[in-house]
Design a protein around this motif. Structure first.
Motif, PDB file in Angstrom:
ATOM      1  N   GLY A  96       0.786  -1.233   0.000  1.00 42.60           N
ATOM      2  CA  GLY A  96       0.000   0.000   0.000  1.00 42.60           C
ATOM      3  C   GLY A  96       0.814   1.277   0.000  1.00 42.60           C
ATOM      4  O   GLY A  96       0.308   2.332  -0.349  1.00 42.60           O
ATOM      5  N   ASN A 119      -4.204   3.515  -0.917  1.00 39.34           N
ATOM      6  CA  ASN A 119      -5.206   3.219  -1.932  1.00 39.34           C
ATOM      7  C   ASN A 119      -5.927   1.899  -1.668  1.00 39.34           C
ATOM      8  O   ASN A 119      -7.111   1.790  -1.914  1.00 39.34           O
ATOM      9  CB  ASN A 119      -4.560   3.172  -3.318  1.00 39.34           C
ATOM     10  CG  ASN A 119      -5.588   3.013  -4.406  1.00 39.34           C
ATOM     11  OD1 ASN A 119      -6.538   3.784  -4.482  1.00 39.34           O
ATOM     12  ND2 ASN A 119      -5.420   2.018  -5.249  1.00 39.34           N
ATOM     13  N   SER A 120      -5.217   0.902  -1.146  1.00 35.25           N
ATOM     14  CA  SER A 120      -5.856  -0.410  -1.008  1.00 35.25           C
ATOM     15  C   SER A 120      -5.514  -1.148   0.279  1.00 35.25           C
ATOM     16  O   SER A 120      -6.006  -2.246   0.496  1.00 35.25           O
ATOM     17  CB  SER A 120      -5.453  -1.297  -2.192  1.00 35.25           C
ATOM     18  OG  SER A 120      -4.047  -1.494  -2.177  1.00 35.25           O
ATOM     19  N   GLN A 121      -4.693  -0.575   1.134  1.00 33.67           N
ATOM     20  CA  GLN A 121      -4.271  -1.283   2.347  1.00 33.67           C
ATOM     21  C   GLN A 121      -4.674  -0.566   3.627  1.00 33.67           C
ATOM     22  O   GLN A 121      -4.116  -0.822   4.686  1.00 33.67           O
ATOM     23  CB  GLN A 121      -2.753  -1.489   2.326  1.00 33.67           C
ATOM     24  CG  GLN A 121      -2.267  -2.352   1.189  1.00 33.67           C
ATOM     25  CD  GLN A 121      -2.798  -3.768   1.273  1.00 33.67           C
ATOM     26  OE1 GLN A 121      -2.806  -4.383   2.324  1.00 33.67           O
ATOM     27  NE2 GLN A 121      -3.266  -4.286   0.144  1.00 33.67           N
ATOM     28  N   SER A 145     -10.363  -3.526   0.424  1.00 30.81           N
ATOM     29  CA  SER A 145      -9.619  -3.066  -0.759  1.00 30.81           C
ATOM     30  C   SER A 145     -10.001  -1.636  -1.119  1.00 30.81           C
ATOM     31  O   SER A 145      -9.734  -1.177  -2.222  1.00 30.81           O
ATOM     32  CB  SER A 145      -9.905  -3.994  -1.937  1.00 30.81           C
ATOM     33  OG  SER A 145     -11.291  -3.952  -2.232  1.00 30.81           O
ATOM     34  N   LYS A 146     -10.626  -0.921  -0.187  1.00 28.79           N
ATOM     35  CA  LYS A 146     -11.071   0.447  -0.464  1.00 28.79           C
ATOM     36  C   LYS A 146     -10.060   1.458   0.070  1.00 28.79           C
ATOM     37  O   LYS A 146      -9.439   1.255   1.104  1.00 28.79           O
ATOM     38  CB  LYS A 146     -12.429   0.687   0.171  1.00 28.79           C
ATOM     39  CG  LYS A 146     -13.509  -0.215  -0.394  1.00 28.79           C
ATOM     40  CD  LYS A 146     -14.795  -0.019   0.331  1.00 28.79           C
ATOM     41  CE  LYS A 146     -15.850  -0.981  -0.191  1.00 28.79           C
ATOM     42  NZ  LYS A 146     -17.041  -0.942   0.636  1.00 28.79           N
ATOM     43  N   MET A 147      -9.930   2.558  -0.651  1.00 29.53           N
ATOM     44  CA  MET A 147      -8.961   3.589  -0.284  1.00 29.53           C
ATOM     45  C   MET A 147      -9.357   4.345   0.976  1.00 29.53           C
ATOM     46  O   MET A 147     -10.539   4.529   1.255  1.00 29.53           O
ATOM     47  CB  MET A 147      -8.807   4.582  -1.424  1.00 29.53           C
ATOM     48  CG  MET A 147      -9.992   5.523  -1.550  1.00 29.53           C
ATOM     49  SD  MET A 147      -9.897   6.612  -2.944  1.00 29.53           S
ATOM     50  CE  MET A 147     -10.607   5.560  -4.183  1.00 29.53           C
TER      51      MET A 147
END
Length: 181
Positions: A62, A84-86, A106-108
């Motif tokens: 991330g 962004n994803s972590q 997996s959401k920012m």
């Protein structure tokens, strides 16, 4: 500086207890699905004249796509990074080590706000805001989903849907050195 390791700064913050310390996150993953990898977090000890990459952020999941970076206003050693994803990472030792304190699936985590009372508020893609009452301690951020909020059609907004959060402070809330503009 064209010689920097990463030319993709995405966000910046300063230590409110020591204005010589400035941090910036790297990586772009914004409009139209463009993704340019970054190289973690960089730190300056001289008010931004020079920056060094924090080795603790190299190769960490991330840290190649950082949406926001925020310094705690209650602790001179604590920094937050929204990826962004972590999810959300927190360092309690000025960036020497990091702990993922909120996974986020997996959401920012697109916005971080550290408040003077120790609360930390983060916004996440898909209309959710999380609040921690313990300076971002892991597992301390219950979610507040905004299910009644409608998102404009994609043709009306660039990039993914997200909330920006902000805090307004009155003049004089934070002491500023006279040479900071």
């Amino acid at each position: 500086n064209d010689q920097e390791i990463s030319m993709m700064p995405s966000c910046i913050t300063a230590n409110p207890f020591n204005y010589n310390q400035i941090y910036y996150g790297t990586g772009e993953c914004r409009d139209a699905g463009v993704h340019n990898n970054g190289n973690g977090v960089f730190k300056s000890e001289d008010r931004g004249k020079t920056f060094k990459q924090l080795p603790s952020t190299v190769g960490v999941a991330g840290m190649d796509a950082i949406w926001d970076i925020e310094h705690s206003v209650t602790d001179s050693n604590t920094i937050f990074v929204g990826t962004n994803s972590q999810g959300l990472y927190r360092s309690i030792d000025k960036g020497n080590t990091w702990q993922q304190v909120f996974s986020g699936g997996s959401k920012m985590v697109s916005d971080i706000l550290a408040l003077p009372d120790g609360r930390v508020i983060i916004s996440q893609q898909a209309n959710t805001i999380y609040i921690s009452d313990s300076n971002g301690k892991a597992g301390s951020a219950p979610g507040l989903a905004f299910s009644g909020v409608t998102t404009p059609p994609p043709s009306m907004i660039p990039g993914p849907n997200r909330y920006d959060i902000a805090q307004t402070f009155t003049v004089g809330s934070y002491p500023m050195p006279s040479d900071v503009i």
